[in-house]
Design a protein around this motif. Structure first.
Motif, PDB file in Angstrom:
ATOM      1  N   GLU A 144       0.831  -1.209   0.000  1.00 60.05           N
ATOM      2  CA  GLU A 144       0.000   0.000   0.000  1.00 60.05           C
ATOM      3  C   GLU A 144       0.863   1.257   0.000  1.00 60.05           C
ATOM      4  N   LEU A 145       1.902   1.263   0.846  1.00 59.93           N
ATOM      5  CA  LEU A 145       2.795   2.418   0.876  1.00 59.93           C
ATOM      6  C   LEU A 145       3.529   2.572  -0.453  1.00 59.93           C
ATOM      7  N   ARG A 148       1.922   4.445  -3.572  1.00 63.28           N
ATOM      8  CA  ARG A 148       1.713   5.896  -3.583  1.00 63.28           C
ATOM      9  C   ARG A 148       2.553   6.547  -4.685  1.00 63.28           C
ATOM     10  N   PRO A 149       2.116   7.684  -5.195  1.00 64.67           N
ATOM     11  CA  PRO A 149       2.895   8.382  -6.232  1.00 64.67           C
ATOM     12  C   PRO A 149       4.326   8.656  -5.768  1.00 64.67           C
ATOM     13  N   HIS A 151       6.586   6.491  -5.153  1.00 63.78           N
ATOM     14  CA  HIS A 151       7.086   5.415  -4.318  1.00 63.78           C
ATOM     15  C   HIS A 151       7.318   4.155  -5.154  1.00 63.78           C
ATOM     16  N   TYR A 153       7.716  -0.170  -4.333  1.00 61.80           N
ATOM     17  CA  TYR A 153       7.791  -1.328  -3.435  1.00 61.80           C
ATOM     18  C   TYR A 153       8.822  -2.296  -4.004  1.00 61.80           C
TER      19      TYR A 153
END
Length: 358
Positions: A144-145, A148-149, A151, A153
């Motif tokens: 989820e983190l 984000r724009p 970002h 993973y």
């Protein structure tokens, strides 16, 4: 500045970032292959590849480097990208190291139960720690983190078997066989590794088949982990409580675990993992984490099996990380006793497998 100029600046940044990451590997000597002392009359030699000597102190330094190079080459990481990872600690330490090298922010989504020393290492490398109470929730929170724009993973669990070149290119399997070349049994009968992401076992298993080695691969799996059950049943849908041995064992079957390249999976009791880590310290003067102990238990059992079968040869396993990270956990007698682990009972079984050698 027009769009082409902005794109050019970004490409120049990526080129420099790749150079920096590759330079880190180029100036790092290969990790040592240590000899574990066994009676010469047994005819079986045991080696431990000491991955704790990487700049960030663990096997995960290799994975982090590969994840960064893949992300840069794949267009996922650029100037200003915020990097996110789900990690029990060691991978996050290594990723924070590379993120700081490139001047990028990094957040590690970590179970609250992670050893405090590891959390300190992540922060010392400039990373931010996002604690999660439920270890099984780290994936979803990190994903989820990372969505984000701006970002990305890194996804060690999903990408570990993809980002490493299993055919060679100085991967860990290639390194092991090169270092074994002048030993009396240069082609190991067995290589023993733990599985966390599954990436290391996938790399070594694929390499052995690609190079047509007779070497077999054993995965040492701590209790609570699902890899052993998944391998035996052929089901990737099995779940479990997870492992109390940091760095290996999982509550679910990770995408990077490749059961088809594994010849045997052995479940190891937690108390034996901890006892074997301490045994290693006594025999070699090297303090390592309990995941190394898990590996050593299976390696010693395989040595014993070979001796009973009258087979000479060699066994290779890994020292996964620096045991100084666990002085307040696996090396603390009160902490160990509070978990109900009987190290005396474990040592009573292990000591005959590794008698002191004068």
């Amino acid at each position: 500045m027009d769009g082409r100029g902005v794109a050019g600046d970004a490409r120049a940044w990526v080129h420099e970032a790749v150079r920096l990451v590759q330079a880190d590997g180029n100036r790092s000597a290969d990790t040592h292959l240590r000899v574990f002392p066994l009676p010469p009359a047994w005819g079986v030699d045991l080696y431990l590849k000491d991955e704790s000597t990487h700049p960030t102190g663990s096997l995960k330094h290799r994975l982090a480097r590969s994840l960064f190079l893949f992300g840069l080459a794949n267009g996922d990481i650029g100037p200003g990208t915020t990097l996110v990872e789900a990690s029990s600690g060691s991978t996050a330490v290594s990723e924070a190291y590379f993120a700081r090298m490139l001047g990028l922010p990094f957040t590690a989504v970590v179970p609250r139960s992670t050893a405090p020393a590891k959390l300190g290492l992540i922060r010392r490398q400039g990373g931010r720690v996002h604690l999660v109470d439920d270890p099984g929730a780290v994936y979803a929170v990190a994903e989820e983190l990372g969505a984000r724009p701006g970002h990305h993973y890194l996804d060690q669990f999903g990408q570990a078997s993809t980002v490493t070149d299993w055919r060679g290119n100085n991967n860990i399997a290639c390194s092991i066989f090169e270092q074994m070349a002048l030993e009396r049994h240069p082609e190991p009968a067995w290589i023993v590794v733990g599985a966390g992401t599954g990436g290391t076992s996938a790399t070594i298993g694929r390499y052995c088949r690609y190079q047509r080695h007779a070497t077999r691969l054993a995965v040492a799996d701590p209790e609570g982990s699902v890899f052993a059950r998944a391998w035996r049943t052929g089901s990737r849908d099995v779940t479990g409580p997870g492992s109390r041995i940091e760095g290996i064992g999982r509550p679910r079957v990770e995408p990077s675990f490749v059961p088809g390249v594994v010849d045997e999976v052995v479940t190891v009791p937690d108390e034996e993992s901890v006892a074997a880590a301490r045994l290693l310290h006594e025999r070699l003067g090297v303090r390592a984490g309990a995941s190394t102990g898990t590996n050593l238990v299976v390696a010693l059992d395989l040595v014993d099996r070979m001796c009973r079968e009258g087979r000479a040869g060699s066994v290779v396993t890994l020292i996964c990380d620096d045991g100084d990270r666990y002085l307040d956990t696996y090396y603390d007698d009160a902490w160990v006793a509070a978990r109900g682990w009987d190290l005396a009972r474990a040592r009573a079984r292990l000591d005959p497998l590794a008698p002191p050698v004068a």
